[in-house]
Scaffold this active site. Structure first.
Site, PDB file in Angstrom:
ATOM      1  CB  CYS A 273      -0.929  -0.007   1.204  1.00  0.00           C
ATOM      2  SG  CYS A 273      -2.122  -1.351   1.141  1.00  0.00           S
TER       3      CYS A 273
HETATM    4  N1  LIG Z   1      -2.618  -5.759   2.011  1.00  0.00           N
HETATM    5  C1  LIG Z   1      -3.145  -4.723   2.622  1.00  0.00           C
HETATM    6  O1  LIG Z   1      -2.821  -4.470   3.776  1.00  0.00           O
HETATM    7  C2  LIG Z   1      -4.165  -3.837   1.937  1.00  0.00           C
HETATM    8  C3  LIG Z   1      -4.867  -2.921   2.721  1.00  0.00           C
HETATM    9  C4  LIG Z   1      -5.801  -2.119   2.124  1.00  0.00           C
HETATM   10  C5  LIG Z   1      -6.012  -2.180   0.754  1.00  0.00           C
HETATM   11  N2  LIG Z   1      -5.304  -3.071  -0.003  1.00  0.00           N
HETATM   12  C6  LIG Z   1      -5.592  -3.121  -1.453  1.00  0.00           C
HETATM   13  O2  LIG Z   1      -6.396  -4.261  -1.705  1.00  0.00           O
HETATM   14  C7  LIG Z   1      -6.061  -4.821  -2.974  1.00  0.00           C
HETATM   15  C8  LIG Z   1      -5.674  -6.277  -2.803  1.00  0.00           C
HETATM   16  O3  LIG Z   1      -4.519  -6.344  -2.004  1.00  0.00           O
HETATM   17  P1  LIG Z   1      -4.077  -7.655  -1.246  1.00  0.00           P
HETATM   18  O4  LIG Z   1      -3.051  -7.242  -0.268  1.00  0.00           O
HETATM   19  O5  LIG Z   1      -5.251  -8.436  -0.783  1.00  0.00           O
HETATM   20  O6  LIG Z   1      -3.377  -8.455  -2.443  1.00  0.00           O
HETATM   21  P2  LIG Z   1      -2.961 -10.002  -2.431  1.00  0.00           P
HETATM   22  O7  LIG Z   1      -1.908 -10.141  -3.454  1.00  0.00           O
HETATM   23  O8  LIG Z   1      -2.730 -10.478  -1.046  1.00  0.00           O
HETATM   24  O9  LIG Z   1      -4.287 -10.730  -2.926  1.00  0.00           O
HETATM   25  C9  LIG Z   1      -4.813 -10.585  -4.195  1.00  0.00           C
HETATM   26  C10 LIG Z   1      -5.305 -11.934  -4.661  1.00  0.00           C
HETATM   27  O10 LIG Z   1      -5.949 -11.765  -5.920  1.00  0.00           O
HETATM   28  C11 LIG Z   1      -5.633 -12.891  -6.716  1.00  0.00           C
HETATM   29  N3  LIG Z   1      -5.899 -12.498  -8.102  1.00  0.00           N
HETATM   30  C12 LIG Z   1      -5.115 -11.797  -8.952  1.00  0.00           C
HETATM   31  N4  LIG Z   1      -5.767 -11.614 -10.112  1.00  0.00           N
HETATM   32  C13 LIG Z   1      -6.962 -12.218  -9.988  1.00  0.00           C
HETATM   33  C14 LIG Z   1      -8.077 -12.369 -10.849  1.00  0.00           C
HETATM   34  N5  LIG Z   1      -8.100 -11.857 -12.082  1.00  0.00           N
HETATM   35  N6  LIG Z   1      -9.127 -13.070 -10.410  1.00  0.00           N
HETATM   36  C15 LIG Z   1      -9.136 -13.617  -9.161  1.00  0.00           C
HETATM   37  N7  LIG Z   1      -8.116 -13.487  -8.292  1.00  0.00           N
HETATM   38  C16 LIG Z   1      -7.047 -12.787  -8.709  1.00  0.00           C
HETATM   39  C17 LIG Z   1      -4.198 -13.197  -6.386  1.00  0.00           C
HETATM   40  O11 LIG Z   1      -3.867 -14.521  -6.704  1.00  0.00           O
HETATM   41  C18 LIG Z   1      -4.188 -12.934  -4.878  1.00  0.00           C
HETATM   42  O12 LIG Z   1      -4.491 -14.101  -4.141  1.00  0.00           O
HETATM   43  C19 LIG Z   1      -4.961  -3.948  -3.533  1.00  0.00           C
HETATM   44  O13 LIG Z   1      -5.536  -2.966  -4.343  1.00  0.00           O
HETATM   45  C20 LIG Z   1      -4.363  -3.297  -2.305  1.00  0.00           C
HETATM   46  O14 LIG Z   1      -3.763  -2.058  -2.594  1.00  0.00           O
HETATM   47  C21 LIG Z   1      -4.400  -3.916   0.572  1.00  0.00           C
END
Ligand SMILES: NC(=O)c1ccc[n+]([C@@H]2O[C@H](COP(=O)([O-])OP(=O)(O)OC[C@H]3O[C@@H](n4cnc5c(N)ncnc54)[C@H](O)[C@@H]3O)[C@@H](O)[C@H]2O)c1
Length: 445
Positions: A273
């Protein structure tokens, strides 16, 4: 009205919730819905994660395998790689990654891929919500036209909203249910339906007038953090130059009950992030002819921290008549923050890269991270993988310098102080009490 139809399904707990992307954001969210008795389907592209979840194994620190199993046992939840099941979902929430390209422009490919799947299986009556962090305008400029290409009309056939995710992995105090949720719809009906949905699983929903406000809110929050951490890092360098204890200064400033919020310096910023999100905002601002200078400056300061840490190490070794070249260096903590296993953008990777490029022999100990690979774009150069070393007395004694990059709670710091000759502490893990009477020379940020 479609809003009322969806609200009724939500009230009756018959609304099937589909979550696309079961990572740090998607898995806790789907578990929250499933535990509240909503039928739920998780869509993943990663077959191993999908199989693990269906076998009751969680890959996310904040989600217990016990809870995943509880959801599976109810028979109302499963994960799948088959997107055809989207057709059965009344609500579809997108939680896919939003990384940056090498040029630091937004990489929208994951959102576009999720949008394509939604379009393919779209039907009348669905509420689509984007949770991935992104630039203002994504929901209505990118997703809306994609869904409309399926022949559906907003507000008549489908609803569309944005709700930023604020989850803080590893934070035991604040989890999905007690973090207030900001929700904004592309239309009023969309926002209201989405707010109603989230009110089923979170204590407080904050409704805003548009998806763009909700998108901008998330970027404001994370840009605020990036800039303030940048300021703390700059202040640490100033304090070091003046010979003043940085941490004592922050501690003192934090006693002010108003107008000050403590941020702390460190070896740089990490995670999916803080290092990325401000670039989504500055990229969009640039499209409108605005150059966001604070964001650039914070990025410059924060990304320069690993080099600064290596300089501290080099100077400290120098006082011992030693060089970085040939020194054996132990890194304590490689995850980007305390008590979690997330390595994404971790500054420890850059610190290790820099040290190895100068000829140091680097070993690491991190109770959360069994191995570290250096073939990702976020590191400076490629290199051999490293494997976690046990924190034995011999290991500590055999190193020329210990660098604390991440202050995991479970590490025996008093023993480190007792056995190490030199410690560079970038997190103030070795507070005054611990340092008192220790034999090791300690250099702090
Ligand atoms: N990690 C954090 O602390 C956090 C906090 C707030 C917001 N976010 C935001 O949330 C979003 C997701 O982040 P995250 O940390 O969960 O990422 P992550 O990488 O942990 O999880 C994303 C998941 O999506 C899957 N994926 C990718 N493409 C896909 C598709 N086309 N269809 C289905 N699944 C798919 C991946 O395999 C992965 O398991 C990002 O935009 C991030 O900026 C993250």
């Amino acid at each position: 009205m479609i809003k009322d139809e969806i609200k009724k399904l939500i009230t009756d707990k018959t609304a099937c919730i589909g979550i696309i992307g079961l990572g740090y954001v998607g898995l806790p969210l789907i578990v929250e819905f499933a535990l509240k008795d909503f039928p739920a389907v998780g869509f993943e592209v990663d077959e191993k994660k999908t199989a693990d979840i269906n076998a009751g194994k969680s890959h996310i620190v904040d989600v217990s395998s016990e809870n995943v199993q509880k959801c599976l046992d109810g028979g109302r939840f499963h994960a799948t790689t088959d997107f055809a099941e989207l057709e059965n979902c009344d609500v579809v929430v997108i939680c896919v990654p939003t990384p940056l390209r090498k040029t630091k422009d937004p990489d929208m490919s994951y959102i576009l891929a999720a949008g394509e799947q939604i379009k393919k299986y779209a039907r009348r009556g669905q509420l689509v919500i984007l949770e991935s962090t992104t630039y203002p305008g994504t929901t209505d400029e990118v997703l809306q036209p994609m869904i409309e290409e399926a022949g559906l009309k907003l507000d008549e056939d489908f609803l569309l909203a944005f709700s930023p995710e604020r989850v803080d992995p590893g934070n035991p105090q604040f989890q999905t249910h007690n973090i207030p949720k900001v929700v904004g719809g592309v239309t009023k009906d969309s926002g209201e339906a989405a707010s109603f949905l989230y009110s089923q699983i979170v204590d407080q929903v904050h409704f805003v007038s548009s998806a763009r406000v909700a998108e901008a809110c998330k970027l404001w929050e994370n840009t605020f953090r990036a800039i303030n951490i940048g300021m703390a890092n700059e202040m640490a360098k100033v304090c070091n130059a003046l010979g003043i204890d940085t941490w004592e200064v922050v501690r003192a400033a934090a006693t002010k009950p108003f107008g000050f919020m403590a941020f702390y310096p460190g070896p740089g910023i990490g995670g999916h992030c803080i290092p990325l999100d401000p670039h989504y905002l500055s990229w969009k601002a640039r499209q409108h002819g605005f150059d966001s200078q604070f964001i650039s400056l914070a990025e410059q300061v924060n990304s320069g921290m690993p080099k600064y840490v290596v300089k501290l190490v080099s100077d400290a070794l120098n006082t011992e008549k030693k060089a970085v070249n040939g020194a054996r260096i132990l890194i304590l903590g490689v995850a980007y923050k305390k008590d979690i296993d997330d390595m994404r953008e971790s500054p420890a990777l850059s610190v290790i890269d820099l040290l190895r490029s100068k000829g140091a022999e680097v070993v690491y100990h991190d109770p959360f991270v069994p191995e570290v690979h250096f073939d990702h774009a976020y590191t400076i150069g490629a290199g051999d993988p490293l494997f976690n070393s046990n924190l034995t007395d011999d290991l500590i004694k055999s190193t020329d310098c210990v660098i604390i990059c991440t202050e995991h709670s479970g590490v025996d710091y008093p023993r480190v102080l007792q056995l190490a000759s030199l410690v560079v502490d970038t997190r103030n893990a070795l507070n005054e009490e611990l340092r008192d009477g220790s034999k090791a020379k300690v250099v702090r940020l």
